[in-house]
Design a protein around this motif. Sequence first.
Motif, mmCIF file in Angstrom:
data_model
loop_
_atom_site.group_PDB
_atom_site.id
_atom_site.type_symbol
_atom_site.label_atom_id
_atom_site.label_comp_id
_atom_site.label_asym_id
_atom_site.label_seq_id
_atom_site.Cartn_x
_atom_site.Cartn_y
_atom_site.Cartn_z
ATOM 1 N N SER A 111 0.852 -1.188 0.000
ATOM 2 C CA SER A 111 0.000 0.000 0.000
ATOM 3 C C SER A 111 0.887 1.237 0.000
ATOM 4 O O SER A 111 1.819 1.334 0.802
ATOM 5 N N TRP A 112 0.549 2.164 -0.888
ATOM 6 C CA TRP A 112 1.384 3.356 -1.060
ATOM 7 C C TRP A 112 0.560 4.626 -0.935
ATOM 8 O O TRP A 112 -0.593 4.682 -1.393
ATOM 9 N N GLY A 113 1.169 5.648 -0.369
ATOM 10 C CA GLY A 113 0.570 6.969 -0.350
ATOM 11 C C GLY A 113 0.780 7.650 -1.689
ATOM 12 O O GLY A 113 1.498 7.148 -2.557
ATOM 13 N N GLN A 114 0.210 8.819 -1.837
ATOM 14 C CA GLN A 114 0.222 9.496 -3.135
ATOM 15 C C GLN A 114 1.503 10.286 -3.400
ATOM 16 O O GLN A 114 1.707 10.729 -4.509
ATOM 17 N N GLY A 115 2.332 10.458 -2.400
ATOM 18 C CA GLY A 115 3.577 11.205 -2.584
ATOM 19 C C GLY A 115 3.433 12.666 -2.199
ATOM 20 O O GLY A 115 2.373 13.271 -2.382
ATOM 21 N N THR A 116 4.505 13.217 -1.680
ATOM 22 C CA THR A 116 4.533 14.634 -1.328
ATOM 23 C C THR A 116 5.869 15.206 -1.786
ATOM 24 O O THR A 116 6.920 14.594 -1.586
ATOM 25 N N GLN A 117 5.818 16.364 -2.421
ATOM 26 C CA GLN A 117 7.012 16.958 -3.022
ATOM 27 C C GLN A 117 7.845 17.687 -1.977
ATOM 28 O O GLN A 117 7.316 18.511 -1.218
#
Length: 122
Positions: A111-117
């Motif tokens: 399960s992965w989160g959407q990412g943060t820059q």
Amino acid sequence: VQLQASGGGLVQAGGSLRLSCAASGRTLTSYALGWFRQALGKEREFVAYANAGGATYVADSVKGRFTISRDRAKNTGYLQMNSLKPEDTAVYYCASGRRGFASTRESEYGSWGQGTQVTVSS
């Protein structure tokens, strides 16, 4: 399982950020938690993990600067990033493992989160 990563932003070199990974649908501390990052034009790479027992490990490139932790009550994981460098610029992803044992391999995380820059200016 849903993971929501947040806390990224623009920071000057030498600064700090704390990324958060809020989980729903499972107890985060019962599984491995991993942080990965992907810089523009590069492959995604491992940054840090914490296993279900609480043991942690960080990549050599961030050792002494980044710390991974979890808050059981908030069901949230964190990546504290200090002494940031321009080469830390990337999209950061949190991931929850398929089991309690942690790994540096992406395949061990289901399960992965959407990412943060995260952008670090020089």
